[in-house]
Each structure stands twice: as structure tokens, then as C-alpha cells.
Design a protein around this motif. Structure first.
Motif, PDB file in Angstrom:
ATOM      1  N   UNK A 127      -4.806  -6.637   8.165  1.00 21.94           N
ATOM      2  CA  UNK A 127      -4.173  -5.405   8.654  1.00 21.94           C
ATOM      3  C   UNK A 127      -2.677  -5.419   8.329  1.00 21.94           C
ATOM      4  N   UNK A 128      -2.083  -6.590   8.373  1.00 23.34           N
ATOM      5  CA  UNK A 128      -0.666  -6.690   7.975  1.00 23.34           C
ATOM      6  C   UNK A 128      -0.509  -6.202   6.539  1.00 23.34           C
ATOM      7  N   UNK A 129      -1.415  -6.626   5.690  1.00 26.57           N
ATOM      8  CA  UNK A 129      -1.352  -6.211   4.279  1.00 26.57           C
ATOM      9  C   UNK A 129      -1.463  -4.689   4.176  1.00 26.57           C
ATOM     10  N   UNK A 130      -2.391  -4.116   4.947  1.00 26.89           N
ATOM     11  CA  UNK A 130      -2.565  -2.652   4.936  1.00 26.89           C
ATOM     12  C   UNK A 130      -1.275  -1.964   5.364  1.00 26.89           C
ATOM     13  N   UNK A 131      -0.658  -2.484   6.436  1.00 22.26           N
ATOM     14  CA  UNK A 131       0.581  -1.872   6.941  1.00 22.26           C
ATOM     15  C   UNK A 131       1.687  -1.940   5.900  1.00 22.26           C
ATOM     16  N   UNK A 132       1.777  -3.084   5.228  1.00 22.59           N
ATOM     17  CA  UNK A 132       2.828  -3.252   4.207  1.00 22.59           C
ATOM     18  C   UNK A 132       2.657  -2.219   3.100  1.00 22.59           C
ATOM     19  N   UNK A 133       1.417  -2.018   2.690  1.00 21.05           N
ATOM     20  CA  UNK A 133       1.148  -1.044   1.622  1.00 21.05           C
ATOM     21  C   UNK A 133       1.493   0.366   2.080  1.00 21.05           C
ATOM     22  N   UNK A 134       1.017   0.732   3.260  1.00 24.79           N
ATOM     23  CA  UNK A 134       1.268   2.091   3.748  1.00 24.79           C
ATOM     24  C   UNK A 134       2.747   2.356   3.918  1.00 24.79           C
ATOM     25  N   UNK A 135       3.450   1.451   4.580  1.00 22.23           N
ATOM     26  CA  UNK A 135       4.884   1.666   4.839  1.00 22.23           C
ATOM     27  C   UNK A 135       5.647   1.773   3.526  1.00 22.23           C
ATOM     28  N   UNK A 136       5.326   0.876   2.608  1.00 23.09           N
ATOM     29  CA  UNK A 136       6.059   0.854   1.350  1.00 23.09           C
ATOM     30  C   UNK A 136       5.762   2.131   0.552  1.00 23.09           C
ATOM     31  N   UNK A 137       4.495   2.520   0.489  1.00 28.68           N
ATOM     32  CA  UNK A 137       4.147   3.707  -0.294  1.00 28.68           C
ATOM     33  C   UNK A 137       4.778   4.961   0.286  1.00 28.68           C
ATOM     34  N   UNK A 138       4.681   5.134   1.603  1.00 27.87           N
ATOM     35  CA  UNK A 138       5.210   6.369   2.185  1.00 27.87           C
ATOM     36  C   UNK A 138       6.726   6.431   2.045  1.00 27.87           C
ATOM     37  N   UNK A 139       7.401   5.279   2.112  1.00 29.75           N
ATOM     38  CA  UNK A 139       8.846   5.246   1.868  1.00 29.75           C
ATOM     39  C   UNK A 139       9.152   5.719   0.453  1.00 29.75           C
ATOM     40  N   UNK A 140       8.337   5.236  -0.481  1.00 25.90           N
ATOM     41  CA  UNK A 140       8.537   5.588  -1.895  1.00 25.90           C
ATOM     42  C   UNK A 140       8.304   7.085  -2.110  1.00 25.90           C
ATOM     43  N   UNK A 141       7.229   7.586  -1.553  1.00 27.76           N
ATOM     44  CA  UNK A 141       6.915   9.014  -1.734  1.00 27.76           C
ATOM     45  C   UNK A 141       7.982   9.885  -1.081  1.00 27.76           C
ATOM     46  N   UNK A 142       8.371   9.510   0.132  1.00 30.71           N
ATOM     47  CA  UNK A 142       9.373  10.290   0.867  1.00 30.71           C
ATOM     48  C   UNK A 142      10.678  10.346   0.084  1.00 30.71           C
ATOM     49  N   UNK A 143      11.061   9.223  -0.509  1.00 34.96           N
ATOM     50  CA  UNK A 143      12.341   9.178  -1.240  1.00 34.96           C
ATOM     51  C   UNK A 143      12.261   9.984  -2.542  1.00 34.96           C
ATOM     52  N   UNK A 144      11.060  10.366  -2.939  1.00 32.81           N
ATOM     53  CA  UNK A 144      10.913  11.135  -4.185  1.00 32.81           C
ATOM     54  C   UNK A 144      10.579  12.602  -3.922  1.00 32.81           C
ATOM     55  N   UNK A 145      10.788  13.051  -2.698  1.00 38.49           N
ATOM     56  CA  UNK A 145      10.475  14.464  -2.421  1.00 38.49           C
ATOM     57  C   UNK A 145      11.552  15.396  -2.962  1.00 38.49           C
ATOM     58  N   UNK A 146      12.736  14.830  -3.259  1.00 38.86           N
ATOM     59  CA  UNK A 146      13.807  15.615  -3.873  1.00 38.86           C
ATOM     60  C   UNK A 146      14.323  14.835  -5.077  1.00 38.86           C
TER      61      UNK A 146
END
Ligand code: 48H
Length: 251
Positions: free
Chosen positions: A4-23
Motif C-alpha cells: 500500500x505504501x508503494x500505491x500511495x507513492x505512485x498516486x501522490x507522485x502522479x497527481x503532483x505531476x499532473x497538477x503541475x502540468x495543468x497550466x
């Protein structure tokens, strides 16, 4: 639980990346050779660039070489660019020959190293428009298109959008279908004419929307060229230069 730690790391990292690319400064649609070269060149100038690629594997038509013989051919004038990327090549009959897997890997590595974010499995299904100008892309998961799922997309803002979707010119087609611009159709194979044609006609086709690579032939009625990739590289370099000038980025 470590899983589950691995899952959390992936989700947090991906959403940070996507959010930073919204503009973005530039949204590039399609991770083929022209889109990757354009994104690399734009990122080198410090612009914030993301590439949206609907397939799992970015690289477009590079990997398959010619008829799955995984070698590609480029014109001699691309030599400096290959050296800059650190790509190995051989020379014969005035042309450069490169292992297509090596070329795709190098382009992907260099672009992402410069800060380009590549979103694979993400399809651009529309553009955003304000005051008669393209000002972003409307994205969805790649499989939603393939499976015909009824799922609403989300929007990414961009100062400029590049259609690097190859033969279908799928972003320009969206505007053509609505009568907002006119596009032609790709012509039969003629490498001599096609290579300069692609570079010459690379550019802005609608306010805020630029076209590069094979999509240029679809939009402007140019011939195809088969597995020679110099035109793709030069087209990517040219569109990046035009956009940098538009956004007034210093060299
Ligand atoms: C997200 C999308 C969408 C979408 C498509 O075809 P490509 O390799 O494009 P180019 O123009 O950089 O290179 C063309 C070259 O590979 C080639 O085919 C040549 C030189 N052919 C000559 C000939 O005679 O046949 O890549 C385009 C990419 C692909 O990976 C698509 O999956 C992707 O764009 N794509 N991604 N949203 N709506 N549409």
C-alpha cells in the motif's frame, strides 16, 4: 503494508505531476519524432512543456523503422543534432543510418531529462478555445477513446498547442470538422519532395495551434516520405523556434 505504501507513492507522485502540468507554455500532442524533437527544443529554452501520447509507448513511428526493419535513415544535415543527443550512427550513400530503438530511446531520454513531462496513455480529444484562439487541450485516458467509453475529459491550459499526431493530424482535424479551417489530404510517396515540404509548411494553422511532422502533409496536402526522418527532426526544430519567438523566449 509495504504494497500500500508503494500505491500511495505512485498516486501522490502522479497527481503532483499532473497538477503541475495543468497550466503549460506548450502542450504537444503526440510523442512521435516531430513532437519529441519539438518538446526537447522548447524545454531547452526553459519552457514548460508536456507531451500527451494516447498509446502506452511513446515514440510513434520511430520504433518500427521501415517495415519493421528497425533502422531509420536521416539526411546528413541532421548529424549535429544526432551528436547533440549522443546518438550513434553510420553513414552511407550520403545518408545517416540509425538503429530506431536507440534513436527513440535517446530522444525520449533527452527530452525528459530537459524537463519535458510525457503523459503516455493520455489522448487529446479536443482543444480549448477562447476569443477565437486555441488555448489548451482537452484530455482523457487513452483507453476511453479506444473502448468508446462515455467519460468526460479534463482541460489543460497552454499558451500554444502543437499537433504532432502524424498521419491523422487529429487535432487539426477537430477544427476542420467544425469548419474552422480547411485541410487537404496526404499525397502518395515521394521522399525528395516530402522532406522539404514538411519543413516549409510547418507552422501555425490556427491562432495558438501549430502543426509539425507528418501531420503537416495531411493538413497541407504534401506527399509521404517513408522511413526517412530528417524532415521530422527539422520540422520539430522549426516549430519550437516559431513558438519560442512567439512566446518571446531568449535563445
Ligand atoms: C494523443 C495522439 C493522438 C491524440 C495521435 O506518427 P508519429 O510518429 O508522428 P510524427 O509526425 O512525429 O512522425 C511520423 C513518422 O513516424 C512517420 O510515420 C513517417 C515519417 N511516415 C512516413 C510515411 O510515408 O508513412 O507519432 C504520432 C503520435 C503517435 O504515437 C500517436 O499515438 C499519437 O501521436 N497520437 N496522442 N492524442 N489525439 N493522435
Amino acid at each position: 503494508m509495504r504494497d500500500v505504501t508503494i500505491s500511495k507513492l505512485i498516486l501522490d507522485s502522479f497527481y503532483g505531476k499532473l497538477r503541475s502540468c495543468l497550466e503549460l507554455d506548450v502542450a504537444v500532442v503526440g510523442a512521435g519524432p516531430s513532437g519529441l524533437v519539438a518538446s526537447y527544443e522548447l524545454a531547452k529554452k526553459g519552457l514548460k512543456v508536456a507531451v500527451f501520447e494516447e498509446r502506452n509507448v511513446p515514440g510513434g513511428g520511430i520504433w518500427g523503422g521501415g517495415m519493421m526493419f528497425n533502422e531509420i535513415v536521416l539526411e546528413k544535415e541532421i548529424e549535429d543534432f544526432l551528436r547533440e543527443l549522443g546518438v550513434r550512427y553510420s553513414e552511407r550513400d550520403g545518408h545517416l543510418i540509425v538503429d530506431s530503438v536507440h534513436f527513440a530511446s535517446a530522444l525520449l531520454y533527452r527530452a525528459t531529462e530537459k524537463g519535458v513531462v510525457v503523459f503516455n496513455n493520455v489522448s487529446v480529444e479536443d482543444v480549448a478555445m477562447r476569443d477565437g484562439r486555441v488555448c489548451g487541450v482537452v484530455v482523457n485516458w487513452g483507453p476511453t477513446k479506444r473502448l468508446g467509453l462515455h467519460v468526460d475529459p479534463i482541460t489543460v491550459k497552454a499558451e500554444c498547442v502543437v499537433d504532432g499526431t502524424g498521419h491523422p493530424a487529429s487535432v487539426v482535424t477537430l477544427l476542420a470538422k467544425r469548419g474552422l479551417l480547411q485541410m487537404k489530404t496526404e499525397f502518395p510517396m515521394n521522399a525528395e519532395e516530402a522532406e522539404p515540404f514538411v519543413v516549409e509548411h510547418t507552422g501555425e494553422v490556427f491562432p495558438g495551434l501549430f502543426v509539425t511532422g507528418m501531420a503537416v502533409c495531411a493538413v497541407h496536402g504534401g506527399p509521404r516520405m517513408g522511413p526517412i526522418f530528417g524532415g521530422m527532426v527539422l520540422s520539430g526544430v522549426k516549430v519550437a523556434r516559431m513558438i519560442s519567438e512567439r512566446l518571446k523566449v531568449k535563445a
